[in-house]
Every structure is written in C-alpha cells, then in structure tokens.
Write a protein that holds these residues in place. Structure first.
Motif, PDB file in Angstrom:
ATOM      1  N   VAL A  14       0.848  -1.202   0.000  1.00 58.01           N
ATOM      2  CA  VAL A  14       0.000   0.000   0.000  1.00 58.01           C
ATOM      3  C   VAL A  14       0.883   1.252   0.000  1.00 58.01           C
ATOM      4  O   VAL A  14       0.682   2.172  -0.809  1.00 58.01           O
ATOM      5  CB  VAL A  14      -0.957   0.006   1.217  1.00 58.01           C
ATOM      6  CG1 VAL A  14      -1.674   1.347   1.331  1.00 58.01           C
ATOM      7  CG2 VAL A  14      -1.966  -1.125   1.111  1.00 58.01           C
ATOM      8  N   SER A  15       1.899   1.288   0.869  1.00 57.29           N
ATOM      9  CA  SER A  15       2.768   2.476   0.943  1.00 57.29           C
ATOM     10  C   SER A  15       3.468   2.682  -0.389  1.00 57.29           C
ATOM     11  O   SER A  15       3.515   3.802  -0.916  1.00 57.29           O
ATOM     12  CB  SER A  15       3.850   2.311   2.029  1.00 57.29           C
ATOM     13  OG  SER A  15       3.280   1.962   3.252  1.00 57.29           O
ATOM     14  N   GLY A  16       4.024   1.594  -0.940  1.00 57.51           N
ATOM     15  CA  GLY A  16       4.765   1.698  -2.205  1.00 57.51           C
ATOM     16  C   GLY A  16       3.868   2.208  -3.321  1.00 57.51           C
ATOM     17  O   GLY A  16       4.228   3.149  -4.046  1.00 57.51           O
ATOM     18  N   ALA A  17       2.689   1.603  -3.448  1.00 52.43           N
ATOM     19  CA  ALA A  17       1.784   1.972  -4.542  1.00 52.43           C
ATOM     20  C   ALA A  17       1.348   3.432  -4.396  1.00 52.43           C
ATOM     21  O   ALA A  17       1.308   4.184  -5.381  1.00 52.43           O
ATOM     22  CB  ALA A  17       0.563   1.052  -4.533  1.00 52.43           C
ATOM     23  N   CYS A  18       1.037   3.859  -3.165  1.00 51.18           N
ATOM     24  CA  CYS A  18       0.558   5.232  -2.966  1.00 51.18           C
ATOM     25  C   CYS A  18       1.693   6.237  -3.177  1.00 51.18           C
ATOM     26  O   CYS A  18       1.469   7.314  -3.741  1.00 51.18           O
ATOM     27  CB  CYS A  18      -0.046   5.389  -1.566  1.00 51.18           C
ATOM     28  SG  CYS A  18      -1.598   4.488  -1.390  1.00 51.18           S
ATOM     29  N   LEU A  19       2.901   5.904  -2.743  1.00 49.24           N
ATOM     30  CA  LEU A  19       4.018   6.835  -2.941  1.00 49.24           C
ATOM     31  C   LEU A  19       4.358   6.968  -4.423  1.00 49.24           C
ATOM     32  O   LEU A  19       4.730   8.046  -4.894  1.00 49.24           O
ATOM     33  CB  LEU A  19       5.239   6.377  -2.121  1.00 49.24           C
ATOM     34  CG  LEU A  19       5.088   6.597  -0.606  1.00 49.24           C
ATOM     35  CD1 LEU A  19       6.146   5.831   0.190  1.00 49.24           C
ATOM     36  CD2 LEU A  19       5.161   8.095  -0.257  1.00 49.24           C
TER      37      LEU A  19
END
Ligand code: UGA
Length: 429
Positions: A14-19
């Motif tokens: 989630v963090s990777g995709a959103c960043l």
C-alpha cells in the motif's frame, strides 16, 4: 524521488503503490521470488479495495517496480522503507527476525547516505537497534527514522492518501528535510518527535482505540441490565468532540492483526518494566468478556444450553471489506459456541475458515440462506454491507427456531421483528 520499500506485505504494498501514485519512483523488494513474479504480472496477493487500481496505475506509469535484488534497487535511492512483518510470538512478544534481516541486508547494500524508515510496528527502542545492526554492516552515513503507519485494512488507500497526521521520529535534521520532501504531497500535520516517542505513538494510538471500543462494550453490558440502548448512549457521548463518535460501535469487540497484538505488546512492556497498566489490562479482559456475554445471552434464550443446537454465523472476517481472519471476533465467538456443544455453520462473502489453523471445525455454507437451513439461531458476527439486503423473512422460514443475535447492531430492529425473530442486540434489553 527514488524510494525503495522492503517487504510487499500489506503495509509495504500500500505504501509503495501510494508513494508511486504521488509521483515518486518506488521499487518494492521482497525475498519471495514467486510473489515478486506475480506482482510483476499484476496479481495482488491481498484483498484491499482500490489497491489493484493504484498498483496498476503505478506499473503503467513505470514508477512502480518489483524486484528481489535489494542491492540493485538501492542504487540511487536516498530513502528506504522497512515494511516487513512483525508477528506476535507464542508468549505475546514481537518477532523481530524479519526486521533484523532486512536491516542487515540494507546495511550490506548501502553505498551512500540513506534515510532508513521503519514502517513496521515495532517495540520501543527498535530504531536504535536497527541503527546498530546497519552500522555493523556499513561505514556509510545514514539515519534510521520511525514513521509509524496508521492504515486500516479495507480503507488503506484512503488512509494513506488522506492521513490525519504523519509522525516522523528522528533527531536528524538532514533526515527530516528529506522526509518532508517525500511526504510533501500529503496535506496533513507532520509531527516531528524523537524515535522512541514515535514508536510508542503507534502502540498508544491502537491501544486507545481498542480501549474506546472496550469502554462502549462495558457501557453496553450496563445497558442490557438497565433497559437502555448503547447505540443511543454512544451517539449522545460521541457528539462531544472531546470524545468523538468513531470507534464507539459496541459488539463482539476488536480483532485483526493489529489491536490484539499491539495491546498485548503494551501489556508485556508494562509487565517487563514493572509499570502498572490497569487500563491496558482491562481492555484485554473486556474484549474477551464481550464475546462471552453475547454467548451467555444466547444460551439464556435456550433455557441454559445450546448443546446440539444448530447456530448459523454470518461473517468470518475480523471486520468487513477484508479477507483477514486473524484474531477475528467472529472466530472467537464460534469457538465458544463449539465449546458449548453447538453445531456451528458459517458464511462469509470472502474470508475463509481453516480448521487446521484455528484448531476447531466449522461447517461452511454457500450463502446466508444455506446456513440458515434448520438453524435454531442466526448470529450476525461481521457487518458486511451485503448482509443489508438479506431477505430476513426467507431466512426465518428456513430456520428450525426463531432467534437472531445481532452482535454488531447492524440490522434494522423493525425489519427483524417483522420477519418474526426473537431479536437480541448488543447493549439493548
Ligand atoms: C487498526 C487501526 O485502526 C489503524 O489505524 C492501524 O494502522 C492498524 O490497526 C494497524 O496497526 O495496522 P485495523 O486493524 O485494520 O486498523 O482495523 P479497525 O478498522 O481499526 O478495526 C479493528 C477492530 O475493531 C475490528 O475487529 C472492528 O470490528 C473493531 N471495531 C472497530 C469495533 O468493534 N467497534 C468500533 O467502533 C470500531
């Protein structure tokens, strides 16, 4: 900016995709080659509304990449996020093996100044510990910063994109400046503090929310005796902004992969330090009692025993919009029903029940109507939206008796009564 995320679990992905979605180039690294291959071909290993679209957008833009090669990924990356699992061990402490090995690998792969962000929920003092592990492996300059995650399963994309705050735990001005740039797209307070306070903030936030739920469940038990209604009391207190309306839904209590683990971790911390934490301890007790109380009320409707009764349970997941069953209150409830000799059937739109993992047997049905067949009671344990439109009259016709226990105060009482049920709600006589 180029960022690396170690771990493609829930938080990492989630963090990777959103960043990547806000414009960074993000490389997700995982030791699991099969998982990385699947991600490259667009297969998302978890169920999270909206995640697939954000991942796809990132992959198509060329800014969201996957690899097993940490060293290559770290070339030219100034920021690296550790987002590996920190599961509970048998004794309730936190298993730090994945964090340790991620830190060691990062230290070995480091060639220039790097900000290492700890995103996993970790015991207080971990940032310093990770620093010492990396220091052992490299002579490069680096900082380790605690940036705890506050994502809810089922709402993770929204929570990441519109956070209430971003906590940044470090003493390093250089790291702060870089992280303020990393998070510049997010319009929310950036709260800068020391490492230990940041780590404790995460545990305190989850434990406070768990306590709030425990509190309303405690009030619910009083309501059941006094003839008051807990939903109305929750509304009456929740409109006071000092209290707040969220996390005041009485029911079976909290489950999932976070609250139980984090509240237990604080309990253990207090025990280990000899610091008395009566509220934390009471939260754990209250949570267990919430399930027991629902079963006790059900049993009292069957003249003191549910032995041999068929009980149909709606919902297996620990909450709606997830397939996660870890420490699910629905499963804890089913276990008590089984111990009391009931014949338990369950249905969930997505989540599965694994007898070997949970240590007891439950029969799984294809639909709510299927499990209602010849049931003596039906219990709503997880408030999936799709249960809103159930034909309650039809369900009742299939059943051998007429008891409906709404353990999440989900149904409209008028509809349930019109369908002819004897109806039990939490915190309501
Ligand atoms: C929780 C926190 O809400 C997140 O902020 C945090 O980042 C996350 O843990 C984590 O540490 O990773 P999550 O476990 O996904 O998120 O689930 P919640 O939506 O918080 O629900 C937790 C449990 O509380 C569920 O079992 C839910 O049914 C129960 N709950 C929630 C209630 O019984 N009553 C309520 O009013 C609210």
């Amino acid at each position: 900016m180029k960022l690396v995320v170690v771990g493609t679990g829930y938080v990492g992905l989630v963090s990777g995709a959103c960043l990547a979605d806000v414009g960074h180039t993000v490389i997700c690294v995982d030791v699991d080659a099969l998982k990385i291959e699947k991600l490259k071909s667009g297969v998302i290993p978890i169920f999270e509304p909206g995640l697939e679209e954000v991942v796809q957008r990132g992959v198509e833009s060329g800014r969201f990449l996957f690899t097993t090669n940490l060293k290559e990924a770290m070339e030219g990356a100034q920021v690296i996020l550790i987002a590996v699992g920190t599961p509970s061990t048998e004794d309730g402490s936190v298993n730090m093996a994945y964090v340790e090995s991620a830190a060691r690998d990062i230290g070995r792969a480091m060639t220039e100044y790097t900000v290492v962000i700890d995103k996993s929920t970790v015991p207080v003092g971990t940032t310093e510990w990770v620093h010492s592990i990396i220091r052992h492996e490299t002579s490069c300059d680096f900082d380790v910063v605690s940036v705890p995650e506050f994502l809810r399963e089922g709402h993770a994309i929204q929570d990441f994109m519109k956070p209430h705050r971003i906590v940044i735990g470090t003493h390093s001005t250089k790291a702060i400046n870089i992280l303020l740039e990393v998070f510049s797209a997010f319009q929310c307070p950036k709260v800068i503090m020391d490492e230990r306070s940041a780590e404790l903030t995460k545990y305190a936030a989850n434990s406070f929310l768990a306590m709030k739920i425990g509190f309303i469940n405690e009030i619910a038990s009083l309501c059941e005796r006094l003839g008051a209604d807990v939903d109305q009391v929750a509304k009456g207190i929740g409109l006071d902004p000092r209290i707040g309306a969220d996390f005041l839904r009485a029911g079976l209590g909290w489950g999932g992969s976070c609250f139980p683990k984090d509240v237990r971790a604080l309990k253990n911390l207090g025990d280990g330090l000899g610091v008395s934490l009566p509220i934390i301890n009471a939260s754990l007790d209250m949570n267990t009692m919430s399930r027991q109380r629902v079963v006790d009320r059900l049993v009292s409707l069957f003249d003191g025993t549910i032995e041999g009764k068929k009980i149909a349970v709606l919902g297996i997941a620990f909450k709606p919009n997830t397939d996660d069953t870890r420490e699910s209150a629905a499963i804890a409830l089913m276990q008590i029903l089984k111990e009391k000799g009931a014949d338990v059937y369950a249905y969930d739109p997505i989540a599965e029940f694994h007898s070997a993992y949970h240590g007891f047997d439950v029969k799984i049905g294809e639909s709510p109507y299927h499990i209602a067949q010849d049931a003596h009671a039906i219990i709503l344990a997880t408030e999936w939206h799709e249960f809103t439109d159930l034909d309650l009259t039809r369900i009742k016709q299939f059943m051998a008796d007429d008891v409906m226990v709404d353990a999440r105060n989900f149904f409209d009482p008028v509809r349930v009564k019109e369908a002819g049920f004897r109806y039990l709600r939490v915190g309501n006589k």
